[in-house]
Motif scaffolding. Structure first.
Motif, PDB file in Angstrom:
ATOM      1  N   ALA A 152       0.872  -1.431   0.225  1.00 58.36           N
ATOM      2  CA  ALA A 152      -0.484  -0.455  -0.221  1.00 58.36           C
ATOM      3  C   ALA A 152       0.899   1.223   0.231  1.00 58.36           C
ATOM      4  N   GLN A 153       0.488   2.401  -0.402  1.00 53.93           N
ATOM      5  CA  GLN A 153       1.149   3.827  -0.534  1.00 53.93           C
ATOM      6  C   GLN A 153       1.011   4.431   0.398  1.00 53.93           C
ATOM      7  N   TYR A 154       1.985   5.112   1.082  1.00 50.18           N
ATOM      8  CA  TYR A 154       1.399   5.648   2.266  1.00 50.18           C
ATOM      9  C   TYR A 154       1.486   7.550   1.727  1.00 50.18           C
ATOM     10  N   TYR A 155       0.584   8.528   2.494  1.00 52.72           N
ATOM     11  CA  TYR A 155       0.693   9.812   1.537  1.00 52.72           C
ATOM     12  C   TYR A 155       0.521  10.196   3.007  1.00 52.72           C
ATOM     13  N   THR A 156       1.670  10.848   3.474  1.00 51.99           N
ATOM     14  CA  THR A 156       1.244  11.992   4.602  1.00 51.99           C
ATOM     15  C   THR A 156       1.507  13.448   4.326  1.00 51.99           C
ATOM     16  N   THR A 157       0.853  14.882   4.442  1.00 52.19           N
ATOM     17  CA  THR A 157       0.881  15.731   4.380  1.00 52.19           C
ATOM     18  C   THR A 157       0.477  16.349   5.852  1.00 52.19           C
ATOM     19  N   GLY A 158       0.732  17.678   5.613  1.00 57.17           N
ATOM     20  CA  GLY A 158       0.889  18.643   6.883  1.00 57.17           C
ATOM     21  C   GLY A 158       1.088  20.062   5.764  1.00 57.17           C
ATOM     22  N   LYS A 159      -0.011  20.688   6.744  1.00 59.13           N
ATOM     23  CA  LYS A 159      -0.084  22.467   6.242  1.00 59.13           C
ATOM     24  C   LYS A 159      -0.492  23.198   6.975  1.00 59.13           C
ATOM     25  N   GLY A 160       0.269  24.584   7.506  1.00 53.45           N
ATOM     26  CA  GLY A 160      -0.696  25.895   8.562  1.00 53.45           C
ATOM     27  C   GLY A 160       0.781  26.085   9.197  1.00 53.45           C
ATOM     28  N   GLY A 161      -0.097  26.269  10.857  1.00 48.65           N
ATOM     29  CA  GLY A 161       1.238  27.536  11.716  1.00 48.65           C
ATOM     30  C   GLY A 161       0.083  27.793  12.273  1.00 48.65           C
ATOM     31  N   ILE A 162       1.389  28.847  13.137  1.00 48.80           N
ATOM     32  CA  ILE A 162       0.740  29.594  14.019  1.00 48.80           C
ATOM     33  C   ILE A 162       0.711  30.958  13.910  1.00 48.80           C
ATOM     34  N   ASN A 163       0.207  31.623  14.045  1.00 46.63           N
ATOM     35  CA  ASN A 163       0.632  33.426  13.995  1.00 46.63           C
ATOM     36  C   ASN A 163       0.284  33.875  15.399  1.00 46.63           C
ATOM     37  N   LYS A 164       1.096  35.329  15.321  1.00 49.30           N
ATOM     38  CA  LYS A 164       0.852  35.960  17.169  1.00 49.30           C
ATOM     39  C   LYS A 164       0.838  37.038  16.818  1.00 49.30           C
ATOM     40  N   ALA A 165       0.173  37.849  16.945  1.00 43.65           N
ATOM     41  CA  ALA A 165      -0.360  39.118  17.452  1.00 43.65           C
ATOM     42  C   ALA A 165       0.599  39.667  18.595  1.00 43.65           C
ATOM     43  N   SER A 166       1.005  40.834  18.921  1.00 41.94           N
ATOM     44  CA  SER A 166       1.430  41.165  20.470  1.00 41.94           C
ATOM     45  C   SER A 166       1.613  42.840  20.539  1.00 41.94           C
ATOM     46  N   ILE A 167       1.670  43.292  21.481  1.00 41.18           N
ATOM     47  CA  ILE A 167       1.456  44.448  22.450  1.00 41.18           C
ATOM     48  C   ILE A 167       2.946  44.350  23.563  1.00 41.18           C
ATOM     49  N   THR A 168       3.911  44.901  22.495  1.00 42.67           N
ATOM     50  CA  THR A 168       4.467  45.257  23.881  1.00 42.67           C
ATOM     51  C   THR A 168       4.855  46.450  24.359  1.00 42.67           C
ATOM     52  N   ASN A 169       5.495  46.511  25.375  1.00 42.73           N
ATOM     53  CA  ASN A 169       5.789  47.626  26.755  1.00 42.73           C
ATOM     54  C   ASN A 169       6.979  47.571  26.865  1.00 42.73           C
ATOM     55  N   SER A 170       7.937  49.112  26.605  1.00 48.38           N
ATOM     56  CA  SER A 170       9.341  49.426  27.320  1.00 48.38           C
ATOM     57  C   SER A 170       9.323  50.121  27.651  1.00 48.38           C
ATOM     58  N   VAL A 171       9.751  50.632  29.131  1.00 55.47           N
ATOM     59  CA  VAL A 171       9.992  51.662  29.705  1.00 55.47           C
ATOM     60  C   VAL A 171      11.730  51.281  29.903  1.00 55.47           C
TER      61      VAL A 171
END
Length: 432
Positions: A152-171
């Motif tokens: 049998a032929q096994y075909y595996t795939t994966g697509k996508g990801g995680i994004n990041k939205a940020s607020i930075t405070n610097s003092v």
């Protein structure tokens, strides 16, 4: 700067912010090219460095030039005395060797969009949106169906990801020390699928068994940093910079959907079935700390060295597995040179960078560690009226893994293009 120009920059930043989700989703279908290692753990990481730090071996957690945003350390955003808009794109070419198999591929994506502005001389706020990790792989193999002699032929795939939205405070605290806190919201989804093709010569075609998984992520996380600039020589001729940043481990809320389908030719043998529907769970990310030191001759030369370590033993997937990942460390060294800040010669105003980075990855294959080593070059070209805006290019070449038995070797070339726009906002106008 005119009011209309300020409104234009704000409109550009907001438009990019609203469209980045769709843009990264569209580009993420291609990702940065097929990567077998992205099937393990959380996939591949983009890293926190922008174009200028990428050209210095991803080093620079202790120093910020003030001309571009240094995203390696939240405490360094306060060094930017101007309102700063940074936009970056990333592209990659890769050659993959596994045994006698060889593959070449390429991909690209949005790298980051950031806007920083000083609220006061000692306080800066920034917002940013960038991809955090990606999964992009496809593998084809042939093996026997368990307890039969049928291949049998096994075909595996994966697509996508995680994004990041940020607020930075610097003092800025006092004369020498600054601190910062980045508050981020993770969001995204990953799709994984396995298709098994089983031949049946006496029937209307092969049977295809499909198992699909979709996991959606959303949650908040935090990253803190501190930095110190210590004068060694008078008149600001030489500084010793120290810095560190810490990314807290967090469990990202996740929902999971799994479906099953059995077809022959183009017809369903049985009706498709949803095995799991919106099952709740979590993805535990590893903590990371970065420390670094640098010597800075202002407007002339910066030499930096960093060390980073990620606790991948903390990682847990949606199913609770660790994927045999281990804690790893990495070194980063780099140098930036500016020939002559007051020169009228254009190329004396270009900033030149070189860097090196080496470390282990959290992966182990056949009891062998997978190392990653790269070298980098970088350039920042001033542009626009008064040369107050910049175009930055970082070029990275490296190798991950080896071509030994059962191993996978990746040789890659990566380019990061950054555009930086600077302006003075919140400045009281004076009439002579």
């Amino acid at each position: 700067m005119s009011l209309y120009s300020k409104i234009g920059i704000l409109t550009l930043a907001i438009t990019l912010g609203w469209s980045c989700t769709d843009l990264t989703t569209a580009l993420k279908a291609q990702g940065l090219g097929n990567s077998p290692y992205s099937s393990i753990g959380m996939g591949e990481f983009y890293g926190e460095s922008y174009s200028d730090n990428t050209g210095m071996g991803q080093s620079g957690v202790s120093t910020g030039s003030g001309f571009q945003i240094n995203n390696l350390n939240p405490a360094l955003w306060v060094r930017n005395r101007f309102t700063t808009l940074d936009i970056g794109l990333i592209g990659q070419y890769k050659e993959i060797v596994a045994g006698n198999k060889n593959q070449r591929n390429a991909g690209g994506n949005l790298a980051y969009v950031s806007l920083s502005f000083p609220v006061s001389p000692r306080w800066a706020i920034g917002v940013s949106l960038k991809p955090y990790s990606f999964i992009d792989y496809q593998n084809l193999s042939t093996r026997l169906v368990p307890e039969t002699s049928i291949p049998a032929q096994y075909y595996t795939t994966g697509k996508g990801g995680i994004n990041k939205a940020s607020i930075t405070n610097s003092v800025q605290l006092g004369r020498y020390v600054s601190i910062g806190l980045e508050s981020s919201y993770f969001f995204g989804n990953v799709r994984k699928a396995t298709d098994v093709s089983v031949p049946f010569s006496n029937s209307g075609g092969d049977y295809i068994v499909s198992l699909s998984d979709k996991t959606t992520y959303s949650d908040i996380s935090f990253r803190a940093g501190a930095a110190a600039r210590i004068p060694i020589r008078k008149d600001n001729k030489l500084n010793l910079n120290l810095g560190g940043a810490y990314s807290f481990s967090t469990t990202i809320n996740s929902t999971h959907v799994r479906s099953f389908e059995l077809t022959q030719g183009s017809f369903n043998v049985i009706d498709p079935d949803t095995l799991e529907n919106n099952l709740s769970g979590g993805l535990t990310t590893p903590s990371q700390f970065q420390v670094g030191a640098s010597l800075e001759w202002p407007f002339k030369l910066i030499v930096s060295a960093d060390y980073s370590r990620q606790a991948w033993s903390q990682f847990r997937s949606f199913s609770g597995a660790n994927d045999n990942l281990k804690d790893v460390g990495r070194i980063h060294v780099g140098m930036e040179y500016l020939p002559r800040f007051t020169s009228l010669n254009y190329f004396n105003l270009v900033r030149y960078r070189v860097g090196f980075s080496h470390g282990k990855t959290p992966y182990t294959i056949n009891k062998n560690d997978v190392n990653d080593t790269n070298v980098s070059l970088g350039f920042t070209f001033p542009m626009g009226r008064g040369y107050q805006n910049f175009l930055s290019v970082a070029l990275v070449g490296g190798q991950r893994g080896t071509a030994g038995a059962g191993m996978i070797r990746e040789r890659y070339g990566r380019a990061v293009l950054g555009i930086t726009l600077l302006e003075r906002w919140f400045t009281k106008q004076k009439i002579d």
